[in-house]
Write an enzyme that holds these catalytic residues in place. Structure first.
Site, PDB file in Angstrom:
ATOM      1  N   PHE A 138       8.197  23.569  32.852  1.00 18.21           N
ATOM      2  CA  PHE A 138       7.851  23.912  31.632  1.00 18.21           C
ATOM      3  C   PHE A 138       9.148  24.713  31.004  1.00 18.21           C
ATOM      4  CE2 PHE A 138       6.512  26.199  27.876  1.00 18.21           C
ATOM      5  CZ  PHE A 138       5.716  24.969  27.242  1.00 18.21           C
ATOM      6  N   ASP A 223      15.392  29.270  34.458  1.00 17.84           N
ATOM      7  CA  ASP A 223      14.609  29.555  33.515  1.00 17.84           C
ATOM      8  C   ASP A 223      13.729  30.772  33.774  1.00 17.84           C
ATOM      9  OD1 ASP A 223      12.497  29.795  31.531  1.00 17.84           O
ATOM     10  OD2 ASP A 223      12.476  27.600  31.227  1.00 17.84           O
ATOM     11  N   LYS A 252       9.658  35.746  26.377  1.00 24.64           N
ATOM     12  CA  LYS A 252       8.213  36.209  26.440  1.00 24.64           C
ATOM     13  C   LYS A 252       8.194  38.064  26.742  1.00 24.64           C
ATOM     14  CE  LYS A 252       5.452  32.387  27.877  1.00 24.64           C
ATOM     15  NZ  LYS A 252       6.162  31.200  28.467  1.00 24.64           N
TER      16      LYS A 252
HETATM   17  C1  LIG Z   1       6.863  29.817  27.857  1.00 29.60           C
HETATM   18  C2  LIG Z   1       7.812  29.284  28.465  1.00 29.60           C
HETATM   19  C3  LIG Z   1       8.823  28.654  27.776  1.00 29.60           C
HETATM   20  C4  LIG Z   1       8.679  28.541  26.470  1.00 29.60           C
HETATM   21  O1  LIG Z   1       8.976  29.724  25.522  1.00 29.60           O
HETATM   22  P1  LIG Z   1       8.577  29.669  24.039  1.00 29.60           P
HETATM   23  O2  LIG Z   1       8.761  31.083  23.611  1.00 29.60           O
HETATM   24  O3  LIG Z   1       7.085  29.488  23.988  1.00 29.60           O
HETATM   25  O4  LIG Z   1       9.572  28.732  23.345  1.00 29.60           O
HETATM   26  C5  LIG Z   1      10.104  28.108  28.344  1.00 29.60           C
HETATM   27  N1  LIG Z   1      10.142  28.275  29.782  1.00 29.60           N
HETATM   28  C6  LIG Z   1       9.142  29.014  30.533  1.00 29.60           C
HETATM   29  C7  LIG Z   1       9.268  29.018  32.075  1.00 29.60           C
HETATM   30  C8  LIG Z   1       7.978  29.533  29.650  1.00 29.60           C
HETATM   31  O5  LIG Z   1       7.124  30.069  30.633  1.00 29.60           O
END
Ligand SMILES: *Cc1c(COP(=O)(O)O)cnc(C)c1O
Length: 404
Positions: A138, A223, A252
């Site tokens: 994700f 990420d 986050k």
């Molecule tokens: C939450 C998340 C995102 C997206 O972040 P947003 O602030 O919702 O755009 C991308 N990568 C990972 C691994 C995430 O947990």
């Protein structure tokens, strides 16, 4: 005003891409939340790994209050002191030398992927554009990041999608070895898949990706939007491995509830973003950076980070103990305070039902797909809140067993 704000109003006035719980929280303090009826909850959801210091941490409240009376916003036609301070903190504590600030995780990844494409064109070959990503990952919801994520259901209906993205199985180094080529500009990976169910990368997988990226002049992007800012007991999860990425994205918990994202990289790579090649009106605004800077200072503290490991052990042992009695989960994975409890086959599809029962019992939890209960509590949650929340969760686990 307050009396009209109901869950029913949501259906009338908000675009229906979410399905929130029937209750509406109105107040939070530390790891506690209260709803409109003043019912109290223990918060094991942490705003999806955002509220790393709980709700309304007094020092964050003070930082916000102080900055709110000085300067809110300038745009990037001027730099500002809080952004410079935050960039200095982040680069001092990591491999990175420079930071780009965004407003969300998706935008941080969008910047990382754009930078990787540009860097490849600047230094190598105009056709060096392939992005390798992994199944069940994700990376956000912009069209590029959702196409990069490994969950086809999130892309359905939004075609045509950005091209030249290859998805391979996670933790399968041989398939990357087979596919990667000099046309690959980047490999993007979560060191622990969060939304995918709290699945950690094997050390040899990440080490192998590092070697392959170096061999093929591709950039390795970690990420760390969910795994960063102390979540695993280190500031970033890459520090648990002997692997250094070329680009790291954070969001986050970076703002602990204030919307901010960051892309961190080296000077040599950052140079491909020349003046005007990328940007954001809000990115790195003084109000959010002042809060994030204070949050960074509080989290990047050996006592807080070792406290994550202590709390992890508490969750692991208690969850295992309860599960021995109740027998709902097949696996309990704790990666610091990112916790995934996988339901046994017999209970597959019931993660959401368990989340709802937990809320009725007074504890907020998350799911990761239909079969995994996910917890991402505050990194400084008091042990007595852990015990109390787990008691509520146990009651919910028993209720799930009775109901089905
Ligand atoms: C939450 C998340 C995102 C997206 O972040 P947003 O602030 O919702 O755009 C991308 N990568 C990972 C691994 C995430 O947990």
């Amino acid at each position: 005003m307050e009396c009209t704000a109901s869950r029913r109003l949501f259906n009338e006035v908000i675009v229906p891409n979410y399905s929130p719980s029937p209750i509406i929280p109105v107040r939070g303090a530390g790891s506690h939340l209260w709803d409109q009826e003043d019912k109290e909850y223990i918060d094991f959801a942490g705003g999806i790994a955002v509220n790393a210091l709980g709700h309304c941490h007094p020092e964050l409240v003070q930082a916000l209050h102080k900055q709110s009376q000085k300067l809110w916003h300038l745009s990037n036609a001027w730099t500002n002191e809080p952004a410079l301070r935050l960039a200095e903190q982040l680069t001092k504590a990591t491999f990175a030398q420079q930071a780009y600030f965004s407003n969300s995780g998706a935008e941080a990844n969008e910047a990382a992927l754009k930078l990787a494409r540009k860097y490849a064109k600047d230094h190598f070959d105009p056709e060096k554009t392939e992005i390798i990503a992994f199944d069940n990952s994700f990376h956000g919801r912009t069209l590029l990041t959702v196409s990069t994520g490994g969950q086809p259901k999130y892309c359905k209906g939004f075609e045509p999608l950005p091209g030249d993205i290859t998805h391979l199985p996670y933790n399968d180094l041989a398939s990357v070895e087979y596919h990667i080529s000099n046309k690959t500009c980047a490999v993007i990976v979560e060191p622990i898949q969060g939304e995918g169910g709290v699945i950690p990368a094997e050390p040899l997988f990440l080490e192998g990706l590092r070697t392959l990226c170096t061999q093929h002049n591709a950039l390795l992007i970690f990420d760390e939007i969910q795994t960063g800012m102390g979540r695993t007991g280190n500031l970033f999860a890459y520090q648990n491995y002997e692997v250094i990425p070329d680009i790291l994205t954070s969001a986050k918990a970076l703002g602990c509830g204030i919307p901010i994202g960051a892309m961190l990289t080296t000077k040599a790579i950052a140079e491909s973003f020349t003046i005007g090649s990328h940007g954001s009106t809000y990115g790195g605004n003084p109000l959010v950076c002042a809060v994030a800077s204070k949050a960074f200072e509080l989290i990047n503290d050996p006592a807080v980070l070792s406290g994550v490991k202590q709390r992890q052990r508490m969750f692991q042992s208690k969850l295992e103990l309860f599960n021995q009695k109740i027998g709902l989960f097949s696996h309990i994975r704790t990666e610091g305070l990112l916790i995934g409890c996988e339901l046994q086959t017999k209970w597959h599809g019931k993660a959401l039902a368990l989340k709802q029962l937990a809320e009725q019992e007074g504890v907020m939890v998350l799911t990761a797909g239909p079969n995994i209960l996910r917890l991402a509590p505050s990194l400084i949650i008091p042990p007595k809140d852990i015990s109390q929340g787990l008691e509520h969760l146990t009651t919910a686990m028993l209720a799930l067993k009775m109901d089905f």
